[in-house]
Scaffold this active site. Structure first.
Site, PDB file in Angstrom:
ATOM      1  N   CYS A 119       2.388 -27.544  37.250  1.00 43.81           N
ATOM      2  CA  CYS A 119       3.029 -28.323  38.300  1.00 43.81           C
ATOM      3  C   CYS A 119       3.714 -29.584  37.793  1.00 43.81           C
ATOM      4  O   CYS A 119       4.488 -30.199  38.505  1.00 43.81           O
ATOM      5  CB  CYS A 119       1.989 -28.712  39.345  1.00 43.81           C
ATOM      6  SG  CYS A 119       0.711 -27.482  39.507  1.00 43.81           S
ATOM      7  N   ASN A 169       2.352 -31.246  19.329  1.00 45.24           N
ATOM      8  CA  ASN A 169       2.517 -32.364  20.260  1.00 45.24           C
ATOM      9  C   ASN A 169       1.621 -32.278  21.483  1.00 45.24           C
ATOM     10  O   ASN A 169       1.443 -33.256  22.177  1.00 45.24           O
ATOM     11  CB  ASN A 169       3.981 -32.466  20.694  1.00 45.24           C
ATOM     12  CG  ASN A 169       4.556 -31.138  21.121  1.00 45.24           C
ATOM     13  OD1 ASN A 169       4.574 -30.174  20.352  1.00 45.24           O
ATOM     14  ND2 ASN A 169       5.004 -31.056  22.357  1.00 45.24           N
ATOM     15  N   THR A 189      15.388 -33.052  17.955  1.00 47.99           N
ATOM     16  CA  THR A 189      15.996 -31.832  18.494  1.00 47.99           C
ATOM     17  C   THR A 189      17.250 -31.469  17.699  1.00 47.99           C
ATOM     18  O   THR A 189      17.426 -30.309  17.287  1.00 47.99           O
ATOM     19  CB  THR A 189      16.333 -32.012  19.990  1.00 47.99           C
ATOM     20  OG1 THR A 189      15.121 -32.298  20.688  1.00 47.99           O
ATOM     21  CG2 THR A 189      16.979 -30.757  20.565  1.00 47.99           C
ATOM     22  N   GLN A 248       5.517 -35.419  15.131  1.00 46.29           N
ATOM     23  CA  GLN A 248       4.256 -36.043  15.540  1.00 46.29           C
ATOM     24  C   GLN A 248       3.405 -36.481  14.351  1.00 46.29           C
ATOM     25  O   GLN A 248       2.398 -37.177  14.537  1.00 46.29           O
ATOM     26  CB  GLN A 248       3.436 -35.069  16.392  1.00 46.29           C
ATOM     27  CG  GLN A 248       4.072 -34.695  17.725  1.00 46.29           C
ATOM     28  CD  GLN A 248       4.045 -35.829  18.752  1.00 46.29           C
ATOM     29  OE1 GLN A 248       3.338 -36.820  18.616  1.00 46.29           O
ATOM     30  NE2 GLN A 248       4.843 -35.674  19.795  1.00 46.29           N
TER      31      GLN A 248
HETATM   32  C1  PLP Z   1       9.369 -35.166  20.693  1.00 46.67           C
HETATM   33  C2  PLP Z   1       9.352 -33.957  19.835  1.00 46.67           C
HETATM   34  C3  PLP Z   1      10.543 -33.286  19.500  1.00 46.67           C
HETATM   35  C4  PLP Z   1      11.895 -33.705  20.040  1.00 46.67           C
HETATM   36  O1  PLP Z   1      12.307 -34.929  19.497  1.00 46.67           O
HETATM   37  P1  PLP Z   1      13.553 -35.719  20.087  1.00 46.67           P
HETATM   38  O2  PLP Z   1      13.839 -36.759  19.064  1.00 46.67           O
HETATM   39  O3  PLP Z   1      13.099 -36.289  21.386  1.00 46.67           O
HETATM   40  O4  PLP Z   1      14.678 -34.752  20.239  1.00 46.67           O
HETATM   41  C5  PLP Z   1      10.466 -32.191  18.669  1.00 46.67           C
HETATM   42  N1  PLP Z   1       9.279 -31.778  18.164  1.00 46.67           N
HETATM   43  C6  PLP Z   1       8.126 -32.399  18.462  1.00 46.67           C
HETATM   44  C7  PLP Z   1       6.853 -31.892  17.877  1.00 46.67           C
HETATM   45  C8  PLP Z   1       8.121 -33.501  19.306  1.00 46.67           C
HETATM   46  O5  PLP Z   1       6.969 -34.093  19.595  1.00 46.67           O
END
Ligand code: PLP
Length: 405
Positions: free
Chosen positions: A328, A153, A74, A181
């Protein structure tokens, strides 16, 4: 076999014991600050960080100097997109991304829109893929950045990053890919794949939570970023803050293990993934596959079970920890924005389940999971008037539910 079975590897992964072992010294005797230049405590920490940089760079075909440590994907996404926008905003104000990106990309794009940037949100095709042709059509004179994920993801679909990267290179546009991913799961090579910036996260590849990095290309072209965090000028001025040495050591080790075991683990996960699909679809009718059969992650299977309510299905398969595209299960009221963008229809989105297959998944777990899914879907469908109508051969799309004319 221990219950419940973890099948949510796209959400996070357990720390590999070998990774934990690699981290422990830096919580104990070797606790130094990697920026301390005047004593062995600092030198040990710096050495651990250097080793990790090499391990990460090796996995993605980069040079160690091109790795900027962050708190995860992130933060790396924010740094890449805002850093480019701030640095090149005078050159152009247009950015291209896609509706099925992770929220970290979409929310950052929205933030930039508020700052006067114009963002094109491409729609993926029904398999979740964005073609290089679609990107080419979206590019403009003032486009400064294309931000497209490598592997989705939710459905595991892979984008043609090499072609998109080549296109961006040719047009002089920077290309950032969220490879959270993809790295460690499929071969990634920033040179061959024409990537300018790429993010990855330790906790998606059997490392600890709260650490990741941004790859920033240093030559051909040299990517410049405006730092989003001010402080002591760590990480070549791109990300200030004391480095998370144990976390970084863990990320390095996680990458080294992935590199070592990549081919073997890919084959194993593909086999288990296909086994799960076969075991479910051979005993249930009307199961819908979400994603792209040709271009996809080894350890991800997303299926929809129409005529079954997503929430009841999730509650029913209580031996298995999975995620759903149904509203949900998350904080938002909308069904998955990814399945929506793919236009699979709300009925299918609401009854979708993402099965994640990972390093610890066994054939026994796949068997148990398949058995429970089949049993629960059959039971729920027995109670479903919709499913009864389908069995009677009624085309639900022609039914006039309101009873009017
Ligand atoms: C998990 C994920 C993120 C966020 O990663 P963090 O390290 O948890 O902030 C961003 N992009 C994808 C595609 C993810 O799977």
């Amino acid at each position: 076999m221990k219950l419940p079975i973890y099948m949510d590897y796209q959400a996070t992964t357990p720390v590999d014991p070998r990774v934990l072992d690699a981290m422990l010294p830096y919580f104990k005797g070797e606790f130094g600050n990697a920026a301390s230049r005047s004593h062995p405590f600092g030198w040990q920490a710096e050495k651990a960080v250097d080793t990790a940089r090499e391990e990460i760079a090796s996995l993605i075909g980069a040079s160690p100097k091109e790795i900027v440590f962050t708190s995860g994907s992130t933060e790396a996404i924010n740094l890449a997109m805002k850093g480019v926008a701030d640095m090149y905003g005078a050159k152009g104000k247009h950015i291209v991304t896609c509706e099925s990106e992770h929220k970290a990309v979409l929310d950052t794009a929205k933030h930039l829109e508020k700052e006067g940037f114009e963002v094109t949100y491409l729609a993926p095709d029904i398999t979740g893929r964005v073609t290089a042709e679609a990107v080419a059509e979206a590019l403009r004179e003032d486009t400064i950045l294309v931000a497209l994920m490598w592997a989705n993801n939710e459905v595991g679909t892979l984008n043609p990053v090499r072609e998109i990267g080549a296109l961006c290179r040719e047009r002089g546009v920077l290309f950032f890919t969220d490879a959270t991913q993809a790295v460690g799961k499929i071969p990634v090579d920033v040179e061959a794949d024409n990537i300018d910036m790429l993010c990855l996260s330790a906790h998606k590849i059997y490392g600890p939570k709260g650490v990741g990095c941004l790859y920033v290309r240093r030559r051909k072209p040299r990517v410049r970023l405006v730092a989003q965090m001010d402080g002591g000028g760590h990480e070549r001025g791109m990300r200030s803050g004391t480095l998370n040495v144990p976390g970084i050591a863990g990320l390095g080790k996680a990458c080294a293990i992935c590199e070592e075991e990549l081919t073997e683990e890919m084959e194993r996960e593909i086999r288990l993934r296909d086994l799960l699909e076969e075991k479910v679809t051979s005993r249930l009718d009307h199961v819908h596959f979400n994603g792209n059969r040709e271009h996809r992650l080894p350890g991800c299977l997303n299926l929809s079970f129409p005529y079954v309510e997503g929430e009841s299905l999730l509650m029913g398969i209580s031996d298995v920890a999975v995620s759903s595209g149904s509203a949900c299960t998350s904080a938002s009221l909308e069904p998955s924005h990814v399945l929506r963008a793919m236009a699979v229809g709300d009925e299918l989105a609401h009854s979708s389940i993402r099965f994640g297959i990972g390093r610890n998944t066994t054939e026994e777990e796949i068997e148990h999971c398949a058995n429970q899914v089949v049993e629960v879907v059959k039971r729920l469908r027995e109670l479903s008037p919709l499913y009864e109508m389908v069995l009677e051969g009624i085309d639900l799309s022609t039914v006039n539910w309101a009873g009017g004319h």
